[in-house]
Design a protein around this motif. Structure first.
Motif, mmCIF file in Angstrom:
data_model
loop_
_atom_site.group_PDB
_atom_site.id
_atom_site.type_symbol
_atom_site.label_atom_id
_atom_site.label_comp_id
_atom_site.label_asym_id
_atom_site.label_seq_id
_atom_site.Cartn_x
_atom_site.Cartn_y
_atom_site.Cartn_z
ATOM 1 N N GLN A 1 0.733 -1.302 -0.016
ATOM 2 C CA GLN A 1 -0.007 -0.045 -0.029
ATOM 3 C C GLN A 1 0.678 1.063 -0.037
ATOM 4 O OE1 GLN A 1 -2.566 0.504 3.547
ATOM 5 N NE2 GLN A 1 -3.647 2.082 2.629
ATOM 6 N N ASP B 1 -0.009 5.299 1.065
ATOM 7 C CA ASP B 1 -0.904 5.933 1.391
ATOM 8 C C ASP B 1 -0.515 7.692 1.152
ATOM 9 O OD1 ASP B 1 -2.817 7.497 2.913
ATOM 10 O OD2 ASP B 1 -2.902 6.052 4.404
ATOM 11 N N THR C 1 2.997 7.402 3.534
ATOM 12 C CA THR C 1 3.712 6.263 4.066
ATOM 13 C C THR C 1 3.535 5.091 2.969
ATOM 14 O OG1 THR C 1 1.601 5.393 4.953
ATOM 15 C CG2 THR C 1 3.305 6.519 6.634
ATOM 16 N N THR D 1 3.873 1.142 2.366
ATOM 17 C CA THR D 1 3.734 -0.348 3.352
ATOM 18 C C THR D 1 4.220 -1.333 2.243
ATOM 19 O OG1 THR D 1 1.840 0.328 4.609
ATOM 20 C CG2 THR D 1 2.363 -1.964 4.450
ATOM 21 N N THR D 2 5.551 -2.109 2.626
ATOM 22 C CA THR D 2 5.967 -3.336 1.855
ATOM 23 C C THR D 2 6.089 -4.527 2.900
ATOM 24 O OG1 THR D 2 7.924 -2.380 2.562
ATOM 25 C CG2 THR D 2 7.197 -1.452 0.338
ATOM 26 N N ASP E 1 11.026 3.532 9.823
ATOM 27 C CA ASP E 1 9.961 2.632 10.267
ATOM 28 C C ASP E 1 8.908 3.384 11.065
ATOM 29 O OD1 ASP E 1 8.504 0.132 10.903
ATOM 30 O OD2 ASP E 1 9.998 -0.560 11.999
ATOM 31 N N SER F 1 5.984 1.137 11.558
ATOM 32 C CA SER F 1 5.209 0.290 11.682
ATOM 33 C C SER F 1 4.965 -0.218 13.060
ATOM 34 C CB SER F 1 5.414 -0.973 10.718
ATOM 35 O OG SER F 1 6.862 -1.328 11.064
ATOM 36 N N SER G 1 4.066 -6.134 13.591
ATOM 37 C CA SER G 1 4.087 -6.739 12.152
ATOM 38 C C SER G 1 5.876 -7.350 12.028
ATOM 39 C CB SER G 1 3.962 -5.350 11.188
ATOM 40 O OG SER G 1 4.878 -4.456 11.725
ATOM 41 N N ARG H 1 6.273 -6.547 7.744
ATOM 42 C CA ARG H 1 5.358 -5.644 7.118
ATOM 43 C C ARG H 1 5.767 -4.380 7.335
ATOM 44 N NH1 ARG H 1 0.154 -3.235 7.388
ATOM 45 N NH2 ARG H 1 -1.244 -3.756 5.580
ATOM 46 N N THR I 1 6.179 -0.487 7.377
ATOM 47 C CA THR I 1 5.310 0.859 6.975
ATOM 48 C C THR I 1 6.486 1.783 7.271
ATOM 49 O OG1 THR I 1 3.178 -0.076 7.664
ATOM 50 C CG2 THR I 1 3.424 2.259 7.311
ATOM 51 N N SER I 2 6.999 2.426 6.092
ATOM 52 C CA SER I 2 7.915 3.507 6.321
ATOM 53 C C SER I 2 7.673 4.586 5.780
ATOM 54 C CB SER I 2 9.131 2.997 5.348
ATOM 55 O OG SER I 2 8.776 2.700 4.152
ATOM 56 N N THR I 3 8.093 5.880 6.452
ATOM 57 C CA THR I 3 7.464 7.105 5.887
ATOM 58 C C THR I 3 8.212 7.471 4.573
ATOM 59 O OG1 THR I 3 9.169 8.141 7.452
ATOM 60 C CG2 THR I 3 6.970 7.910 8.252
#
Length: 437
Positions: A66, A68, A73, A75-76, A119, A121, A125, A147, A149-151
């Motif tokens: 995703q 966003d 952000t 998400t990988t 990071d 997340s 995750s 999982r 989630t990085s800025t």
């Protein structure tokens, strides 16, 4: 005889000792890991404190889940391997039945405190293995999958034809670069190819390139070593083109074509207002897709504002033309009524033949002759002819309608040219050259 017996006993003892060294317990005892070792668990495993520990990281991208735009952000799904060397954990595999590696709980050995700066997340995750893999040459390997989630600062200026560059920065939290140096196991091309082959899901994005930047330091002295994975991803824009850009262009073309609709019964004005409302609905959809920012307005927002402004001006012009046409009709009706009052047949003076005969001739008693009837008929025909000529020659001004027609023609020419220039500029500044290839 005693010599042979001694040789046999020595061989049996060697074979027994060799067999006993085939267990992990003997190997751990040899490495002094069978019991708690405070030094190996809490201090950097080097023989000299000035010696630098080289930590190598290997990142594999499994999926782009995703992006966003509002929260900025990405998400990988990533797989991370960490390798470093322990100078105190080495052995010869031949001494221990060719044991080349074994696993041990992480709590028993020192691990580098590496984190990801971007990071964002939650802790749930991250799935880290509770064990380390120890190799005969002293190398240790730690694995984790996350999982992530990085800025990422997303540049949405050419949305939906945008290409984003997001960094995944590994750094040591409390250790300077004179103690830990971060590096990578594989090169850019290898990591990119393996990630593309292992990619499970792409979503609306495609992986373009993975670039590794090493020997990067940050902060004041003492500096901290960083390892940056620069991930380049590109959006798949076809869905946005079909559901957003093409409808906007189609509505603009419909607005241009509405100039060929007649002015009767207000159909043209109502059609233009319907087009304007349709564009307003698309603007509401765009508001939900893009973040609210005033620093760098995306081209798609400029495109929507331009289309909305053009159609709005077109609606105002249609209202002006409709007003002028109605004004001309009202003025014409008033003047026609005034002229009808002057030459209305009821107001015409009718000549009474009886009175005429009474004034100049002696009155004849009895039915009128055929000659007198013919004269009366001719007088009525002349009166009707005079009435028709007066109505036809009555002043019916059409200057407002002419002004409306002139305004409509001139505005259509300028509007058509403006729309063509606007679409051409949008195409050259927005759509990439390789989009249709």
């Amino acid at each position: 005889m005693s010599t042979w017996i001694t040789i046999v006993l020595v061989c049996l003892a060697a074979s027994c000792s060799c067999a006993s060294n085939c267990t992990y317990y003997n190997l751990l005892s040899h490495l002094k890991l069978s019991s708690s070792n405070y030094y190996l668990a809490n201090f950097r495993p080097v023989k000299h404190w000035k010696q630098v520990t080289s930590v190598e990281l290997y990142l594999l991208l499994f999926g782009i889940l995703q992006v966003d735009e509002k929260l900025q952000t990405v998400t990988t799904h990533v797989w991370i391997e960490t390798l470093w060397k322990n100078d105190f954990l080495k052995w010869k595999p031949s001494d221990f039945c060719n044991i080349t590696q074994f696993s041990i709980p992480k709590s028993m050995l020192w691990t580098p405190d590496i984190n990801i700066q971007e990071d964002a997340s939650d802790s749930g995750s991250i799935q880290k293995s509770n064990y380390l893999t120890v190799f005969a040459n002293g190398m240790l390997k730690m694995t984790a999958r996350q999982r992530l989630t990085s800025t990422c600062t997303l540049n949405l200026y050419i949305f939906p034809f945008d290409q984003q560059n997001c960094n995944i920065t590994f750094s040591a939290m409390n250790t300077h670069d004179q103690a830990i140096q971060l590096g990578t196991v594989r090169g850019d091309e290898y990591i990119t190819n393996i990630s593309e082959q292992s990619m499970v899901t792409h979503g609306e994005w495609s992986l373009m390139h993975l670039e590794v930047l090493t020997n990067v330091t940050s902060g004041e002295k003492p500096k901290i070593s960083n390892l940056i994975y620069k991930v380049t991803i590109q959006r798949k824009p076809m869905l946005y083109v079909v559901i957003f850009i093409i409808p906007l262009c189609y509505l603009l073309v419909l607005d241009v074509a509405s100039y060929f609709v007649g002015e009767g019964r207000g159909e043209k004005l109502s059609f233009k207002i319907t087009v304007l409302l349709s564009i307003s609905v698309l603007l509401l959809i765009l508001k939900d897709m893009l973040p609210s920012t005033e620093d760098n307005l995306p081209i798609i927002a400029n495109f929507c504002v331009g289309v909305f402004a053009l159609v709005g001006i077109s609606v105002l012009e249609a209202m002006l033309v409709s007003f002028l046409v109605d004004l001309d009709d009202k003025c014409g009706k008033k003047l026609t009524r005034a002229s009808n009052k002057e030459v209305h047949p009821d107001k015409l003076e009718k000549k009474d033949p009886v009175k005429e005969k009474a004034e100049g001739l002696p009155v004849q008693i009895g039915p009128p002759s055929e000659r007198e009837q013919l004269k009366l008929f001719l007088q009525e025909v002349r009166a009707a002819q005079q009435e028709a000529e007066s109505v036809a020659n009555a002043p019916r001004p059409k200057r407002f309608r002419r002004v409306a027609d002139i305004i409509d023609i001139i505005f259509f020419i300028f509007y058509f040219c403006t729309v063509g220039i606007f679409l051409a500029v949008m195409y050259h500044t927005w759509i990439p050259s390789d989009f249709f290839t």
